[in-house]
Design a protein around this motif. Structure first.
Motif, mmCIF file in Angstrom:
data_model
loop_
_atom_site.group_PDB
_atom_site.id
_atom_site.type_symbol
_atom_site.label_atom_id
_atom_site.label_comp_id
_atom_site.label_asym_id
_atom_site.label_seq_id
_atom_site.Cartn_x
_atom_site.Cartn_y
_atom_site.Cartn_z
ATOM 1 N N TRP A 10 0.841 -1.213 0.000
ATOM 2 C CA TRP A 10 0.000 0.000 0.000
ATOM 3 C C TRP A 10 0.871 1.255 0.000
ATOM 4 O O TRP A 10 0.699 2.143 -0.824
ATOM 5 N N PHE A 13 3.038 1.675 -3.197
ATOM 6 C CA PHE A 13 2.247 2.181 -4.321
ATOM 7 C C PHE A 13 2.188 3.707 -4.298
ATOM 8 O O PHE A 13 2.441 4.372 -5.299
ATOM 9 N N TRP A 14 1.876 4.285 -3.148
ATOM 10 C CA TRP A 14 1.715 5.734 -3.055
ATOM 11 C C TRP A 14 3.047 6.467 -2.980
ATOM 12 O O TRP A 14 3.155 7.611 -3.441
ATOM 13 N N ARG A 16 5.599 6.019 -4.719
ATOM 14 C CA ARG A 16 6.129 6.259 -6.074
ATOM 15 C C ARG A 16 5.639 7.573 -6.657
ATOM 16 O O ARG A 16 6.257 8.116 -7.566
ATOM 17 N N TRP A 20 -0.889 10.383 -12.178
ATOM 18 C CA TRP A 20 -2.087 9.542 -12.227
ATOM 19 C C TRP A 20 -2.487 9.052 -10.839
ATOM 20 O O TRP A 20 -3.665 8.826 -10.554
ATOM 21 N N ARG A 21 -1.526 8.918 -9.927
ATOM 22 C CA ARG A 21 -1.881 8.586 -8.548
ATOM 23 C C ARG A 21 -2.569 9.783 -7.886
ATOM 24 O O ARG A 21 -3.500 9.613 -7.094
ATOM 25 N N LEU A 24 -6.012 9.741 -9.183
ATOM 26 C CA LEU A 24 -6.757 8.669 -8.516
ATOM 27 C C LEU A 24 -7.224 9.108 -7.133
ATOM 28 O O LEU A 24 -8.390 8.890 -6.761
ATOM 29 N N ALA A 25 -6.353 9.734 -6.361
ATOM 30 C CA ALA A 25 -6.725 10.204 -5.023
ATOM 31 C C ALA A 25 -7.860 11.223 -5.101
ATOM 32 O O ALA A 25 -8.823 11.157 -4.331
ATOM 33 N N LEU A 147 2.414 13.948 -3.985
ATOM 34 C CA LEU A 147 2.556 12.873 -4.985
ATOM 35 C C LEU A 147 3.336 13.346 -6.214
ATOM 36 O O LEU A 147 4.152 12.600 -6.763
ATOM 37 N N ARG A 151 7.460 12.266 -7.521
ATOM 38 C CA ARG A 151 7.804 11.784 -8.859
ATOM 39 C C ARG A 151 8.847 12.684 -9.525
ATOM 40 O O ARG A 151 9.313 12.385 -10.625
#
Length: 198
Positions: A10, A13-14, A16, A20-21, A24-25, A147, A151
């Protein structure tokens, strides 16, 4: 910081990050905000009380969304990072936008006919405003920015994407899920039913 290999799937995943994450959030939060009133509405008796309508259709979903954001941040171990000092410092001229927005909000607030609205509606909207500010800023200026920075995006991209997602969140103000509590008359309080709209 904990080594990447030691993190749960979990958190990995976040951690990274990426646009797009962030999207998604925002999308998950948007769905929660739009549909929480539909889940809780059957628990409350149908009422024509405008204050109860504000509590059910605005305060409850935003408060629930705020709680979800806090739990999300806690699950990732990001609360200190989200609410702590940020790595970029502002300039004095940046306060112009804050002053302009504050001015128009104060003017609008001063123009409300509090006697006609009633104390219950005023209190409900004040509480809603506090939760709205907390949730929107935590999501877009907290999670989205975090996020994107993870990146490696530059601050111009971070600011642009964050602002675009912040604006996109407001498209829900016109959604069918909100239609049941949209103001339909000249009154300043939302109507609990779409049937009174023309």
């Amino acid at each position: 910081m904990v080594a990447h290999a030691e993190l749960s799937p979990w958190r990995r995943f976040w951690e990274r990050g990426g646009w797009w994450r962030a999207l998604l959030a925002v999308a998950v939060y948007f769905v929660i905000y739009q549909f929480v009133p539909l889940l809780f509405a059957p628990l409350f008796p149908r009422t024509d009380d405008p204050a109860a309508t504000v509590w059910l259709f605005y305060v409850l979903p935003i408060a629930f969304g705020s709680l979800v954001l806090l739990v999300f941040g806690w699950s990732l171990g990001w609360l200190r990072e989200l609410f702590g000092p940020q790595p970029i410092r502002g300039r004095g001229w940046m306060w112009i936008a804050v002053a302009v927005v504050l001015f128009f909000n104060v003017m609008h607030f001063a123009a409300v006919d509090y006697g006609a609205a009633g104390a219950g509606v005023v209190v409900a909207w004040l509480v809603a405003g506090l939760f709205i500010g907390f949730a929107e800023e935590t999501l877009t200026r907290g999670f989205v920015v975090n996020l994107l920075r993870r990146r490696g995006y530059g601050e111009i991209v971070v600011a642009t994407v964050s602002a675009a997602l912040f604006a996109a969140l407001h498209s829900g103000n016109r959604s069918p899920a909100r239609r049941c509590c949209r103001p339909c008359s000249s009154s300043s309080t939302p109507s609990p039913s779409a049937s009174s709209c023309t």
